[in-house]
Design a protein around this motif. Structure first.
Motif, short mmCIF file in Angstrom:
data_model
loop_
_atom_site.label_atom_id
_atom_site.label_comp_id
_atom_site.label_asym_id
_atom_site.label_seq_id
_atom_site.Cartn_x
_atom_site.Cartn_y
_atom_site.Cartn_z
N ALA A 400 -12.00 -3.59 -3.48
CA ALA A 400 -11.72 -4.15 -4.80
C ALA A 400 -10.68 -3.32 -5.54
CB ALA A 400 -13.02 -4.23 -5.61
N GLN A 401 -10.76 -1.99 -5.43
CA GLN A 401 -9.81 -1.14 -6.13
C GLN A 401 -8.42 -1.24 -5.50
OE1 GLN A 401 -11.08 -0.09 -8.91
NE2 GLN A 401 -13.03 -0.85 -8.07
N CYS A 402 -8.37 -1.39 -4.17
CA CYS A 402 -7.08 -1.53 -3.51
C CYS A 402 -6.36 -2.80 -3.96
CB CYS A 402 -7.26 -1.54 -1.99
SG CYS A 402 -7.65 0.09 -1.29
N ARG A 403 -7.13 -3.85 -4.30
CA ARG A 403 -6.51 -5.08 -4.81
C ARG A 403 -6.03 -4.93 -6.25
NH1 ARG A 403 -10.80 -7.46 -1.69
NH2 ARG A 403 -12.14 -7.50 -3.55
N ARG A 404 -6.70 -4.04 -7.00
CA ARG A 404 -6.38 -3.88 -8.42
C ARG A 404 -5.22 -2.92 -8.66
NH1 ARG A 404 -11.35 -1.76 -11.48
NH2 ARG A 404 -9.73 -1.58 -13.06
N SER A 406 -1.87 -0.58 -7.86
CA SER A 406 -0.61 -0.60 -7.13
C SER A 406 -0.63 0.47 -6.05
CB SER A 406 0.57 -0.36 -8.08
OG SER A 406 1.74 -0.13 -7.34
N MET A 407 -0.32 0.07 -4.83
CA MET A 407 -0.33 1.02 -3.72
C MET A 407 0.80 2.03 -3.81
SD MET A 407 -3.04 0.40 -1.97
CE MET A 407 -3.77 0.14 -3.60
N LYS A 408 1.75 1.80 -4.72
CA LYS A 408 2.84 2.74 -4.90
C LYS A 408 2.50 3.84 -5.90
CE LYS A 408 6.48 -0.58 -3.75
NZ LYS A 408 7.72 -1.26 -4.20
N SER A 409 1.40 3.66 -6.64
CA SER A 409 0.97 4.70 -7.59
C SER A 409 0.30 5.83 -6.84
CB SER A 409 0.00 4.10 -8.61
OG SER A 409 -1.21 3.72 -7.98
N TYR A 417 -5.14 6.14 1.71
CA TYR A 417 -5.52 7.17 2.69
C TYR A 417 -6.97 6.94 3.14
CZ TYR A 417 -7.04 11.72 4.45
OH TYR A 417 -7.57 12.72 5.22
N ILE A 418 -7.86 6.72 2.17
CA ILE A 418 -9.27 6.52 2.52
C ILE A 418 -9.44 5.24 3.33
CG2 ILE A 418 -11.60 6.23 1.59
CD1 ILE A 418 -10.70 7.83 -0.85
N HIS A 419 -8.76 4.18 2.91
CA HIS A 419 -8.86 2.90 3.61
C HIS A 419 -8.34 3.01 5.04
CE1 HIS A 419 -7.73 -1.29 4.65
NE2 HIS A 419 -8.84 -1.58 3.98
#
Length: 516
Positions: A400-404, A406-409, A417-419
């Motif tokens: 859920a957090q990965c969808r919310r 920005s992966m660039k932040s 990294y955890i995923h």
């Protein structure tokens, strides 16, 4: 701080002024002591609980604790000294006095009274008991010369020859050092982190002129002869079904460029003590000139078990079907590293998402603390019943957090990294022997960092290999509660005497039997 008295001495009788001044001086001294302690405590609190950029590393934190404890001891001693005339009974020390092993030699000093005659004239008194106290005494390292004398014998009646005992075997034939001297140099350099040039300076103060290069020759010779023992230790570790692996930098001088380059010491470790495993703990360091994943593949040839490690991408090749040296390895990734990623973000900007991740990981560690020391079956049952639902919930929260975010932040990078290592982070749920993190091996490589800081760099790639070899035996001895000097001395003596290769397992640190 002013030490001027806060009362008017003119109103005090002259006969009492000296006593009042003494009390005032004592008060001022206590104020100064308290001020100093408050300052030290404030600095220590800042180092431990302050901003990440202001925190001390482990070594600096230990120094801060030492300063604080030293200041406290000084204040207590001053109070005892000033209170002595008024309170003759000495108070017992409140600090730990340490334990004096029975194996230490005892030197008894009997203190007799000046006279044994009874004061009333009855004659000589009889001994009815005694008081015994023990204190630790330290004698600085003793240098001595071993003189070997081999008498020659011949018959007076014939000329059949001369009889003489053979010369004892030495590791360095015709050289100055005994095997004990070699062991001392090795332990001083690789366990006590004392570079060879400093050892040379210490010996010079005792009148022994030994250049650093001479000591280096000794170290290299010892490292060569200990090589087969380290090789066997490596073989023994790789027969295990589960190991840890990590790597740390080892700066090495690059003669061609006149500066240092970054080499690496790769640590391969076994530590099954947390679940009562029967194999003794051990660690082997291997030097490599770089951090390429091929080094891990080469070191692990012949090992097909579970490998606990961090998220360094160089290890990815170990899980591929094309892996050289064995079948694909099952990896168990480290929850401590996952936690560290979130902690960096929380310390930086107080992220609520990072705080929630830290809270969830803390619940996993609470369970691990409760089951530490249980056998693998009990650990696995507890994890499947209590930990697995928490990990599954963490996985849903992570998605859920990965969808919310920005992966660039920066937060997005940490969550990614955890995923990316999610499968490896669940390995400990399927095997009770697997740990939740790789902290065991990280603890074993800390002494390498101390040697690196004190010695600055190894002088050559070969020096890095010697460093790895000796550090392996010392670290393995220490985690098996074996005194490194005694072990190395006995092992070097055995090698010098021609210890048979077929019995090399006898020379492994955990098989060492200290002499009485």
């Amino acid at each position: 701080m002013s030490t001027a008295p806060s009362i008017d001495l003119s109103v005090i009788p002259e006969s009492q002024r000296a006593a009042v001044l003494a009390v005032l001086r004592e008060r001022d001294a206590l104020r100064e002591t308290n001020r100093r302690l408050e300052h030290l405590i404030a600095e220590l609190n800042q180092a431990v609980h302050g901003k990440r950029s202001e925190k001390l590393n482990d070594d600096a934190r230990q120094l801060a604790f030492e300063d604080l404890e030293t200041a406290v001891a000084e204040a207590e001693t001053r109070q005892d000294a000033e209170a002595a005339p008024r309170t003759p009974p000495r108070r017992a020390a409140r600090r730990n006095r340490g334990h004096l092993p029975e194996s230490l030699p005892r030197v008894e000093r009997v203190i007799e009274p000046d006279s044994l005659l009874c004061p009333c004239g009855c004659g000589e008194m009889h001994r009815i008991g005694e008081d015994r106290t023990e204190r630790l005494d330290i004698v600085p390292a003793q240098l001595r010369v071993i003189v070997t004398v081999r008498p020659k014998y011949a018959c007076r009646r014939c000329a059949e020859g001369v009889t003489q005992a053979p010369a004892p075997a030495h590791l360095i034939e015709g050289g100055l050092p005994t095997e004990g001297a070699l062991a001392h140099v090795l332990v001083s350099k690789y366990a006590d982190h004392l570079p060879l040039y400093r050892q040379s300076q210490i010996l010079a103060r005792a009148g022994i002129e030994l250049h650093r290069s001479t000591l280096a020759d000794w170290v290299g010779t010892a490292a060569f002869h200990l090589g087969p023992v380290v090789d066997r230790l490596t073989e023994h570790l790789k027969t295990s079904s589960k190991l840890f692996m990590d790597e740390t930098t080892a700066p090495v001088l690059d003669p061609g460029r006149g500066r240092t380059k970054t080499g690496y010491l790769w640590a391969l470790a076994r530590d099954d003590r947390s679940w009562g495993g029967g194999d003794p703990p051990g660690v082997v360091f291997t030097y490599a000139p770089d951090r390429a994943g091929e080094n891990a593949e080469r070191i692990l040839q012949g090992f097909d078990g579970i490998l606990q490690l961090d998220g360094y991408t160089g290890y990815n090749r170990l899980t591929r079907p094309s892996r050289t040296g064995g079948a694909p390895i099952t990896v168990a990734h480290c929850w401590a590293h996952a936690r560290r990623k979130l902690k960096e973000i929380f310390d930086r900007d107080g992220s609520e998402i990072a705080a929630e991740g830290l809270r969830r990981i803390a619940e996993l560690y609470r369970i691990e603390a409760e089951i530490r020391g249980m056998d693998p079956g009990q650990r696995l049952s507890a994890r499947q019943a209590r930990t697995a639902p928490l990990v599954a919930a963490f996985g849903e929260w992570l998605q859920a957090q990965c969808r919310r975010v920005s992966m660039k932040s920066r937060l997005g990078e940490k969550l990614t990294y955890i995923h990316r290592h999610w499968d490896g982070l669940q390995t400990f749920l399927r095997d009770g022997r697997v740990e939740i993190d790789s902290n065991n091996v990280e603890n074993l490589i800390r002494p390498i960092a101390l040697s690196r800081k004190n010695a600055l760099f190894a002088g050559h790639d070969e020096g890095g290999r010697s460093w790895a070899r000796i550090a392996s035996l010392i670290a393995t001895a220490k985690i098996n509660d074996i005194e490194p000097f005694a072990y190395l001395k006995a092992t070097l003596e055995a090698v010098a005497a021609g210890h048979p290769q077929a019995r090399i397992d006898d020379l492994l640190p955990w098989n060492f039997k200290p002499s009485s």
